[in-house]
Each structure stands twice: as structure tokens, then as C-alpha cells.
Design an enzyme around this catalytic site. Structure first.
Site, short mmCIF file in Angstrom:
data_model
loop_
_atom_site.label_atom_id
_atom_site.label_comp_id
_atom_site.label_asym_id
_atom_site.label_seq_id
_atom_site.Cartn_x
_atom_site.Cartn_y
_atom_site.Cartn_z
CG ASP A 1 -0.22 0.05 2.55
OD1 ASP A 1 0.97 -0.37 2.62
OD2 ASP A 1 -0.81 0.53 3.54
CG ASP B 1 4.06 0.05 1.65
OD1 ASP B 1 3.56 -1.06 1.79
OD2 ASP B 1 3.81 1.00 2.42
CG ASN C 1 0.60 3.51 4.27
OD1 ASN C 1 0.45 3.47 5.48
ND2 ASN C 1 1.58 2.87 3.64
CB THR D 1 4.60 -4.22 2.98
OG1 THR D 1 4.21 -3.77 1.68
CG2 THR D 1 5.77 -5.17 2.87
CG PHE E 1 -1.58 1.73 9.70
CD1 PHE E 1 -2.53 2.71 9.93
CD2 PHE E 1 -1.42 1.28 8.38
CE1 PHE E 1 -3.29 3.25 8.90
CE2 PHE E 1 -2.17 1.81 7.35
CZ PHE E 1 -3.11 2.80 7.61
CG ASN E 2 0.36 -2.75 7.55
OD1 ASN E 2 -0.07 -1.72 7.05
ND2 ASN E 2 1.59 -3.18 7.34
CG HIS F 1 7.29 0.34 9.88
ND1 HIS F 1 7.33 0.11 11.24
CD2 HIS F 1 6.89 1.63 9.74
CE1 HIS F 1 6.95 1.21 11.88
NE2 HIS F 1 6.68 2.14 10.99
CG ASP F 2 6.00 -1.64 4.74
OD1 ASP F 2 5.60 -2.19 5.78
OD2 ASP F 2 5.32 -0.81 4.10
C1 BDR Z 1 2.95 -0.04 8.59
O1 BDR Z 1 1.89 0.88 8.41
C2 BDR Z 1 2.10 1.67 7.27
O2 BDR Z 1 1.91 3.02 7.56
C3 BDR Z 1 3.51 1.39 6.81
O3 BDR Z 1 3.57 1.41 5.39
C4 BDR Z 1 3.80 0.02 7.35
O4 BDR Z 1 3.38 -0.99 6.46
C5 BDR Z 1 3.68 0.29 9.87
O5 BDR Z 1 2.81 0.22 10.96
CA CA Z 2 2.86 -0.52 4.16
#
Ligand code: BDR
Ligand code: CA
Length: 316
Positions: free
Chosen positions: A10, A15, A40, A129, A171-172, A245-246
Site C-alpha cells: 500500500d 513500501d 496508507n 506490507t 497500523f496494518n 518498517h516494510d
Molecule cells: C505499517 O503501516 C504503514 O503506515 C507502513 O507502510 C507500514 O506498512 C507500519 O505500521
Molecule cells: Ca505498508
């Protein structure tokens, strides 16, 4: 031989780095396509961003498939506050190149099913991701693909860290907790890169400078994107940089020695309330539940950022 991967994403700044890192690593990874999900930002923007990133890398031969625009049950939650209105705002205001190639005709979920069915069993690695909606729908429509995957590598969850969108949730997982629960309970071989490890991967000023100066043409653009990405998170966390993160998922596929983890059971809380989307992670094995995930808990941040810089420089 390079491992054949599908990336469900996303984009999103982190990402974006995951996509570019995969493209820059053909000896280890063959990226078959990008499946895109709303996350996102809304789906039309994440799809456009995916296409722009392929244009940036000169790899518009790689197809982009649009997937689910919203979570299974809940209302959509997006993160413009982190990624900007476009989902890929840059520090300088510079725009990414406009793509020439249109989005593919096939839906991302059907592409996932067809690709995994048509490849030899155990060949395809799926990396996710973003919110897990596309993956969960594919598993529900075609449960036979679960065992045909080589493995599923997920950025999502927080076993032992506080959440980043609520105190309890990452978040994800929070965006589509029902999808996440279905995937974690599916029996798929799953490796989880949650905030436990991604919060160790901070985009500090020296690391950002190194990407800008030594990451080549694409590294310069990435540094500009990460400069924007750093702004919100530095304010929020009070750390020396935002967590990247990703790309942990892709870096692990390239060089697993960068990370350490432990197999354990992860349950996703789908109850409405303050713990919605929490990944309850059984470190001590106090439940009788069999481990359903390899939970990555440690990573070597310096080597991770060195890998990213060195690989981005290979994208001409
Ligand atoms: C995740 O949430 C999104 O904002 C980032 O792309 C990542 O995948 C981190 O919590
Ligand atoms: Ca992401």
C-alpha cells in the site's frame, strides 16, 4: 536461483523502499508483480504510487494489480498524517515520474490465486506490507493456495511493543483485523515483522545522508521521500528518525542473517474496544496453542541500512 515473489503493498514511503529494494536485488529475488491494497492512502492513490515507483526504477514491465479498496468489515482508516496526501509526499516537493503503463486488468486477489496455483507447489513467496485484506480474501476464495505458498512474510503487528495507531495495535493489523486474524489462523507458514523489530530500524540523519549520497540516482529520490516520512514520526516518537518498517521483509529474504526471531503463537484481537487489532504474542508458550508464526524480534540496523543504500545504487 532467485526466489519468486509477489508483493502485496500500500505505498506508502516504506513500501516504496521495499519495492525498490526488491527490484535492486535480482540475484536473490524475482518480483513477479505488485498487488495493491487500500491502506496508507486510498486504493487509487496506492495503485498510482506503485506505478510511479516502477517508472522511477525503469521497471514498468512489472505489472501492477489493484486489489481491495477497503477492509472486510470495518470502515477504512488511512494514514495521510504520516505519508502526506499523495501517500508518497517528498521533503522537497519533488514529484515522482508519471507512469506510462496502465494498471493491469486482473484483480489483485485473482492474480494471487492464479499465480500461486499455476506455479509449482512451494515456489511462490508472498510478501505483505499493507493491510491483509487481499491475502485474506485470496485464502478464503482459494484455500488450496495456502499450502502451495513457500511462505508468507508479513509486516504487521506488535508483539511486545506499544502500537503505533492505537496503544495496542499496529497500523496494518488495525486497518483490517478480521483479515489479519483469518490469515494468522489459516495455517500458512508465516514470518511476522512487527514493530518489535521495525522500531529498531531508525532512519537517523547519518543513514539518511548515506542513502542520499551513496544510493545513486534512486537513492537521492528515496532520501527525499524519507525526509518527509521522518517528519511526522520524529515528532511523534521523539526518536532520532522514523522506523523503516516494510523493507525489513525484503531485506530478510535477501539476507536472513540480518534478523533473529522465535516461533510462537500469535492471536489477533478482533473485539471492538481498546485492544482491537492487537497481536497477542505468546513468548513463553503459556497457552497450549501451537506456534503459527516466526516472530522476528531483533535486527542489525546498521547492516540493514547499508544493504538498502548499496542496493539502491544498483538501480540505474
Ligand atoms: C505499517 O503501516 C504503514 O503506515 C507502513 O507502510 C507500514 O506498512 C507500519 O505500521
Ligand atoms: Ca505498508
Amino acid at each position: 536461483m532467485a526466489r519468486r515473489i509477489l508483493l502485496d503493498c500500500d505505498p506508502g514511503h516504506d513500501d516504496a523502499v521495499a519495492i525498490l529494494l526488491a527490484l535492486a536485488s535480482p540475484a536473490e529475488l524475482e518480483l513477479l508483480g505488485l498487488c495493491v491494497v487500500g491502506g496508507n492512502v486510498k486504493l487509487d492513490a496506492t495503485v498510482l504510487n506503485a506505478r510511479k515507483l516502477l517508472a522511477l526504477a525503469g521497471r514498468e514491465d512489472i505489472p501492477v494489480y489493484a486489489g481491495c479498496p477497503r477492509p472486510m468489515l470495518r470502515e477504512m482508516v488511512t494514514a495521510e498524517h504520516v505519508h502526506g496526501d499523495t501517500g508518497l509526499d517528498s521533503g522537497s516537493g519533488r514529484e515522482l515520474p508519471e507512469p506510462d503503463t496502465p494498471v493491469a486488468n486482473q484483480h489483485a486477489v485473482s492474480l494471487l490465486i492464479d499465480t500461486i496455483r499455476q506455479a509449482p507447489a512451494g515456489e511462490i513467496t508472498l510478501v505483505a506490507t499493507g493491510p491483509l485484506t487481499n491475502v485474506a480474501v485470496a485464502f478464503a476464495m482459494a484455500p488450496d493456495i495456502i499450502d502451495r505458498l513457500h511462505e508468507l512474510v508479513v509486516m504487521g503487528g506488535a508483539g511486545f511493543e506499544p502500537g503505533n495507531i492505537t496503544p495496542a495495535a499496529e497500523f496494518n493489523i488495525f486497518v483490517d483485523p478480521h483479515a489479519a486474524r483469518a490469515v494468522f489462523e489459516s495455517g500458512v507458514k508465516l514470518t511476522m515483522f512487527g514493530l518489535d523489530v521495525t522500531h529498531q530500524m531508525l532512519i537517523t540523519p547519518p543513514r539518511l545522508k548515506n542513502i542520499a549520497e551513496n544510493g545513486g540516482r534512486v537513492g537521492e529520490v528515496v532520501a527525499d521521500l524519507l525526509d518527509f516520512f521522518n517528519q511526522y514520526d520524529i515528532g511523534k516518537y521523539g526518536w532520532d528518525g522514523a522506523p523503516l518498517h516494510d523493507p525489513c521483509t525484503i531485506a530478510w529474504l535477501i539476507d536472513p542473517t540480518l534478523f533473529e526471531g522465535r516461533a510462537m503463537h500469535v492471536a489477533v484481537d478482533t473485539n471492538e474496544g481498546p485492544s482491537l487489532g492487537r497481536t497477542v504474542t505468546d513468548w513463553f508458550g503459556v497457552t497450549d496453542a501451537e506456534p503459527n508464526a516466526m516472530v522476528i524480534t531483533k535486527g542489525d540496523a546498521d547492516r540493514f541500512f547499508a544493504l538498502i543504500t548499496e542496493r539502491l545504487a544498483l538501480l540505474k
